[in-house]
Each structure stands twice: as structure tokens, then as C-alpha cells.
Design an enzyme around this catalytic site. Structure first.
Site, PDB file in Angstrom:
ATOM      1  N   GLN A   2      13.417   1.631  -2.013  1.00 10.81           N
ATOM      2  CA  GLN A   2      12.858   1.135  -3.278  1.00 10.81           C
ATOM      3  C   GLN A   2      13.877   1.150  -4.418  1.00 10.81           C
ATOM      4  OE1 GLN A   2       9.214   3.458  -3.767  1.00 10.81           O
ATOM      5  NE2 GLN A   2       8.015   1.636  -3.235  1.00 10.81           N
ATOM      6  N   TYR A  15       5.995 -14.249   0.405  1.00  9.73           N
ATOM      7  CA  TYR A  15       5.299 -14.514   1.674  1.00  9.73           C
ATOM      8  C   TYR A  15       5.760 -15.890   2.163  1.00  9.73           C
ATOM      9  CZ  TYR A  15       2.234 -11.000  -0.491  1.00  9.73           C
ATOM     10  OH  TYR A  15       1.741  -9.874  -1.113  1.00  9.73           O
ATOM     11  N   ARG A  44       6.179 -10.483  -5.353  1.00 12.71           N
ATOM     12  CA  ARG A  44       4.882 -10.752  -4.720  1.00 12.71           C
ATOM     13  C   ARG A  44       4.002  -9.490  -4.791  1.00 12.71           C
ATOM     14  NH1 ARG A  44       6.687 -10.372   1.728  1.00 12.71           N
ATOM     15  NH2 ARG A  44       5.934  -8.230   1.947  1.00 12.71           N
ATOM     16  N   GLY A  45       2.767  -9.603  -4.309  1.00 12.49           N
ATOM     17  CA  GLY A  45       1.916  -8.430  -4.126  1.00 12.49           C
ATOM     18  C   GLY A  45       1.667  -7.649  -5.401  1.00 12.49           C
ATOM     19  N   GLU A  46       1.925  -6.350  -5.348  1.00  7.73           N
ATOM     20  CA  GLU A  46       1.626  -5.489  -6.503  1.00  7.73           C
ATOM     21  C   GLU A  46       2.857  -4.723  -7.003  1.00  7.73           C
ATOM     22  OE1 GLU A  46      -2.070  -3.353  -6.565  1.00  7.73           O
ATOM     23  OE2 GLU A  46      -1.178  -1.632  -7.587  1.00  7.73           O
ATOM     24  N   ASP A  47       3.503  -3.985  -6.110  1.00  7.87           N
ATOM     25  CA  ASP A  47       4.549  -3.089  -6.601  1.00  7.87           C
ATOM     26  C   ASP A  47       5.795  -3.851  -7.060  1.00  7.87           C
ATOM     27  OD1 ASP A  47       5.412  -0.319  -7.053  1.00  7.87           O
ATOM     28  OD2 ASP A  47       6.907  -0.756  -5.538  1.00  7.87           O
ATOM     29  N   SER A  48       6.226  -4.850  -6.298  1.00 11.53           N
ATOM     30  CA  SER A  48       7.414  -5.604  -6.736  1.00 11.53           C
ATOM     31  C   SER A  48       7.105  -6.391  -8.015  1.00 11.53           C
ATOM     32  CB  SER A  48       7.929  -6.538  -5.633  1.00 11.53           C
ATOM     33  OG  SER A  48       6.940  -7.455  -5.229  1.00 11.53           O
ATOM     34  N   ASP A  73       0.841  -1.198   0.000  1.00 13.70           N
ATOM     35  CA  ASP A  73       0.000   0.000   0.000  1.00 13.70           C
ATOM     36  C   ASP A  73       0.881   1.256   0.000  1.00 13.70           C
ATOM     37  OD1 ASP A  73      -2.611  -1.499   0.517  1.00 13.70           O
ATOM     38  OD2 ASP A  73      -1.372  -2.141   2.202  1.00 13.70           O
TER      39      ASP A  73
HETATM   40  O1  TRH Z   1       4.544  -6.134   0.544  1.00 15.32           O
HETATM   41  P1  TRH Z   1       3.554  -6.661  -0.405  1.00 15.32           P
HETATM   42  O2  TRH Z   1       3.121  -8.013  -0.213  1.00 15.32           O
HETATM   43  O3  TRH Z   1       2.347  -5.680  -0.427  1.00 15.32           O
HETATM   44  C1  TRH Z   1       0.992  -5.804  -0.658  1.00 15.32           C
HETATM   45  C2  TRH Z   1       0.230  -5.676   0.594  1.00 15.32           C
HETATM   46  O4  TRH Z   1       0.106  -6.944   1.200  1.00 15.32           O
HETATM   47  C3  TRH Z   1      -1.099  -5.097   0.288  1.00 15.32           C
HETATM   48  O5  TRH Z   1      -1.963  -5.065   1.398  1.00 15.32           O
HETATM   49  C4  TRH Z   1      -1.693  -5.841  -0.852  1.00 15.32           C
HETATM   50  O6  TRH Z   1      -2.895  -5.302  -1.107  1.00 15.32           O
HETATM   51  C5  TRH Z   1      -0.779  -5.707  -2.034  1.00 15.32           C
HETATM   52  O7  TRH Z   1       0.465  -6.301  -1.732  1.00 15.32           O
HETATM   53  C6  TRH Z   1      -1.308  -6.320  -3.291  1.00 15.32           C
HETATM   54  O8  TRH Z   1       4.186  -6.578  -1.900  1.00 15.32           O
HETATM   55  P2  TRH Z   1       4.528  -5.375  -2.885  1.00 15.32           P
HETATM   56  O9  TRH Z   1       3.266  -4.767  -3.409  1.00 15.32           O
HETATM   57  O10 TRH Z   1       5.432  -5.912  -3.853  1.00 15.32           O
HETATM   58  O11 TRH Z   1       5.266  -4.295  -2.000  1.00 15.32           O
HETATM   59  C7  TRH Z   1       6.581  -4.441  -1.571  1.00 15.32           C
HETATM   60  C8  TRH Z   1       7.262  -3.094  -1.577  1.00 15.32           C
HETATM   61  O12 TRH Z   1       8.475  -3.165  -0.860  1.00 15.32           O
HETATM   62  C9  TRH Z   1       7.599  -2.608  -2.971  1.00 15.32           C
HETATM   63  O13 TRH Z   1       7.365  -1.215  -3.074  1.00 15.32           O
HETATM   64  C10 TRH Z   1       9.087  -2.869  -3.078  1.00 15.32           C
HETATM   65  C11 TRH Z   1       9.506  -2.625  -1.666  1.00 15.32           C
HETATM   66  N1  TRH Z   1      10.785  -3.204  -1.258  1.00 15.32           N
HETATM   67  C12 TRH Z   1      11.798  -2.352  -0.880  1.00 15.32           C
HETATM   68  O14 TRH Z   1      11.639  -1.114  -0.963  1.00 15.32           O
HETATM   69  N2  TRH Z   1      12.981  -2.890  -0.465  1.00 15.32           N
HETATM   70  C13 TRH Z   1      13.196  -4.225  -0.380  1.00 15.32           C
HETATM   71  O15 TRH Z   1      14.299  -4.659   0.011  1.00 15.32           O
HETATM   72  C14 TRH Z   1      12.133  -5.094  -0.779  1.00 15.32           C
HETATM   73  C15 TRH Z   1      12.342  -6.583  -0.720  1.00 15.32           C
HETATM   74  C16 TRH Z   1      10.949  -4.552  -1.202  1.00 15.32           C
END
Ligand code: TRH
Length: 395
Positions: free
Chosen positions: A265, A203, A281-285, A23
Site C-alpha cells: 500500500q 476494472y 477504483r473501488g473504495e480505498d484507492s 475489503d
Molecule cells: O480492489 P478494489 O476494487 O476493491 C473493492 C472490492 O471490490 C470490494 O469488494 C468493494 O466492495 C470495494 O472495492 C468498494 O479497489 P480498492 O478499494 O481501491 O482497493 C485496492 C487496494 O489495493 C487499495 O488498498 C490499494 C491497494 N493497492 C496496492 O496495495 N498496491 C497496488 O499496486 C495497487 C494497484 C493497489
């Protein structure tokens, strides 16, 4: 809370951290992208300062009660004691987090009410195009909320992509002080044929045990880079060791597991660019792995009603177009196994050999997919245009 009167920012984003980093990951990325494009002042409200500070370490040096500017973004702590301030010209509630009631009233009281956007989660499903841009008048006050859906085609809100992202990636990959130096500093093979380098952000995943054991038997070295995340205890259990500290490197046969710190990031982008295969995983990565233009494996955010299975299939249906059937099948089988939704209960370890064999073709495909997506306008651009239309009275 700093009570000094503040000028009205152009953009105001409200972010509630439901769990993990996605988020705030999306909101922080959007906020700094808008700020960098000189799209006017950007204010970002977040309810969990500690999570923000993990991906934006500069926030850790700020007093959350006061907030402050980082990369041109005015960071603010959204607490239950929220007091209304002059609302932004465009107010974004991320992922249907409810705006503070006081701010809603302040918005409605403006002579020119703000554009109100609900930024939705990313999905590749077809229905997204039909819902993108829909308006929903508030039942009580004179405000209209518009739904903005990210997506993978021209009829959606697109994907976040900073204007200089791909040029930065290309410099990192080609210049000696980039990828080669990054790998050398971590004791990793620099030449592509010396072994496979994999990042693993996931996860909880019990199936990683058998996969790591399969990798131990690999004919070529496999280096697995694990940033501190929820999968680390499963990795430790598979290796029969205590949870390893950052900087640790554990060798088992052909497998070498390196534990990395959780970075900001930009540091995470470099990790993706440095690897041959990325587990995300998730959305942004998930989106960043696509801009890295390398083969990747997506662990989708699990939902209780298994709605995530449809989302996974919707993305696969788009992504696999144009691949030879055997390669498409290898990717689909491995991804379904990693998400525990294979019809025949195939495990990731069982699906690995075919997937590994497909990686050279998948590498070329990842580049082509990235280029095709990058030919479409990015999310911040589409959002800016969409909001201008509404401000001009065309929405
Ligand atoms: O962390 P996520 O699983 O996030 C989510 C949340 O669970 C949310 O509630 C859900 O709705 C959504 O997924 C779909 O995965 P995500 O989206 O990939 O976010 C991880 C963030 O962390 C991303 O911006 C990259 C960042 N990141 C870093 O900045 N440094 C790091 O070392 C790593 C491993 C990730």
C-alpha cells in the site's frame, strides 16, 4: 491454529474478502493506523491470506495457521475451523461480514461486553449521516451492534488518513530523492511540462481502447503507468499485443505504456504522488487519490442494480462545488463516460479533450479539496472517540 491463550486485544477486526483488494485494503489500513497510534493491541482476522499478502507482502512470510505480528498488528487467518478466543474490547465486523458464531457467544459471555461495530462502505450520499452511529440490539444475545459509516462530512465517520500521511506526501513531492528520483528511475519525464504522467488502476474497461488511441495522437507525451490489475488485458488488446510483463514499456506515437508490479500500500501511495492524473477504483484507492491531491478519475465498484450510479453522482455533487461550470462539466462528463453511465453515451475518448484542458484547474481544486477534507477529523480518530462514548455508557 495456535491454541495458546491470548490476552484480550483492545481492537479486533474481522474481514471477509468478497473480491478484489478493497475489503482487506481498508481493514489492513485501519488496523495498522490504530496500532501506530498506540491505541492498544490490534488483531486482524482475514479469510483470504493470499489477498492480504498482495498488499502486505510481510504476511507472505508468515505461516497462516499461526499468524504473526506485522507493523504492530496481530494477523490471523479466519478459517471455517475458527475457535473462539478472548474477544477484543472493540470488535469490528467489516462491511457486514458475519462474525463467527463462536466469537459472538464469547463476546456475549464477557462481564463487560465488547463494543461491536459494523464498519460500512464509503458513500457520499446524504442518507449516510442519518444512519451513522445507529444502534441495533442483537435479537437473542445481550449485545448491541453500532453502524459506523465513513463519509465526507462532520456528521459521518470520516476518511482513513494516517496522522503523518500528508507530511510524507509533501516530502516525497518536494525532495529530490522523492518524486523526481522515482520518475527518473522509471524513465519518466521529471519536469511537469515534459509530458503527462498517468496511473491507471481499473476494472475491465473496453473503452480504454479508443482512449489509448486518442492519447497516441496527443501533442505532448503521455506516460501511462499500469500496475498489474484487471484492466491490463484490455490495455494489451488496445495495443495489439500479448499481455505485457511487468517492466515492459510499449510506445505508440505520443503514448508510452509502462507495466508496473502490484506493490504494497505504501508503494501504491508513492505511485499516486508521482503522477499528474490518477485513475482509481473501488473504495480505498479512491480515497488515497484524494489524499494525493491530484486530479483523478474514479471507476466506481459496479453493482447489479446500478445503485453505484447514485453513489457516483453523490460524490460528484460534493466534489465539483466551487468549480467553473465548464470545468465541472468536463470532469462530470469524463467520469460518467468512464463509468459507462453518460446520458448521451459519450465515450471517454470523446470526453477527453475537454477533461485534459481542465486539468490545470482541476489540479488546484484537488489540492483545495484535500485540504478541506484534511481539516476534518480522520476515521480512526472518530472511531476511537465513538467507541469510548459507548464504553462510557453514553452510546
Ligand atoms: O480492489 P478494489 O476494487 O476493491 C473493492 C472490492 O471490490 C470490494 O469488494 C468493494 O466492495 C470495494 O472495492 C468498494 O479497489 P480498492 O478499494 O481501491 O482497493 C485496492 C487496494 O489495493 C487499495 O488498498 C490499494 C491497494 N493497492 C496496492 O496495495 N498496491 C497496488 O499496486 C495497487 C494497484 C493497489
Amino acid at each position: 491454529m495456535d491454541s495458546a491463550p491470548r490476552a484480550r486485544p483492545k481492537w479486533e477486526i474481522f474481514c471477509q474478502v468478497v473480491d478484489n483488494f478493497g475489503d482487506i485494503g481498508v481493514c489492513w489500513r485501519l488496523a495498522r493506523d490504530l496500532a501506530r497510534r498506540e491505541e492498544g493491541a490490534v488483531r486482524l482476522w482475514v479469510d483470504d491470506w493470499a489477498v492480504l499478502a498482495r498488499i502486505c507482502p510481510a504476511a507472505a512470510a508468515l505461516d497462516p495457521a499461526v499468524g504473526g505480528k506485522v507493523e504492530g498488528v496481530d494477523l490471523r487467518h479466519w478459517t471455517p475451523a475458527f475457535a473462539a478466543s478472548a474477544p477484543g474490547e472493540i470488535v469490528i465486523e467489516a462491511f457486514a461480514c458475519e462474525l463467527p458464531p463462536a466469537q459472538l457467544e464469547a463476546m456475549a459471555a464477557q462481564a463487560l461486553p465488547p463494543v461491536w461495530i459494523n464498519l460500512e462502505y464509503l458513500s457520499a450520499e446524504d442518507w449516510v449521516a442519518g444512519c451513522h452511529g445507529l444502534a441495533s440490539p442483537h435479537p437473542r444475545v445481550a449485545l448491541v451492534k453500532h453502524f459506523f459509516f465513513p463519509g465526507f462530512d462532520a456528521n459521518t465517520g470520516g476518511l482513513l488518513r494516517e496522522p503523518d500521511l500528508l507530511a510524507r506526501r509533501d516530502r516525497f513531492v518536494t525532495q529530490p530523492q522523492g518524486r523526481a528520483a522515482w520518475r527518473a528511475a522509471r524513465g519518466l519525464p521529471v519536469a511537469d511540462d515534459e509530458g503527462l504522467v498517468v496511473s491507471l488502476f481499473a476494472y475491465e474497461q473496453p473503452a480504454v481502447r479508443a482512449l489509448l488511441h486518442a492519447w497516441e495522437q496527443s501533442l505532448r507525451p503521455i506516460h501511462v503507468l499500469v500496475p498489474v490489475s484487471r484492466i491490463l488485458p484490455d490495455v494489451a488488446a488496445a495495443l495489439d499485443c500479448a499481455i505485457p510483463a511487468v517492466g515492459t514499456c510499449i510506445e505508440r506515437g505520443a503514448l508510452c505504456v509502462h507495466v508496473l508490479p502490484f506493490t504494497d500500500q505504501d508503494g501504491y501511495d508513492e505511485l499516486l504522488w508521482a503522477c499528474d492524473l490518477n485513475f482509481v477504483r473501488g473504495e480505498d484507492s479512491f480515497v488515497r487519490a484524494q489524499w494525493a491531491a491530484r486530479p483523478f478519475v474514479w471507476q466506481i465498484y459496479p453493482q447489479t442494480d446500478t445503485a453505484h450510479h447514485d453513489k457516483l453522482e453523490a460524490f460528484l455533487a460534493r466534489y465539483l462545488v466551487g468549480l467553473p461550470p465548464a470545468v465541472a462539466d468536463a470532469q462530470a462528463r469524463f467520469w460518467r463516460a468512464w463509468n459507462d453511465c453518460a446520458d448521451d453515451e459519450t465515450t471517454p475518448a470523446a470526453a477527453w479533450p475537454a477533461f485534459a484542458g481542465a486539468l490545470p484547474v482541476l489540479a488546484a481544486h484537488a489540492r483545495a479539496w484535500c485540504e478541506a477534507q484534511a481539516a476534518l477529523p480522520d476515521l480512526a480518530h472518530r472511531l476511537t472517540k465513538f467507541c469510548s462514548h459507548i464504553q462510557d455508557g453514553a452510546g
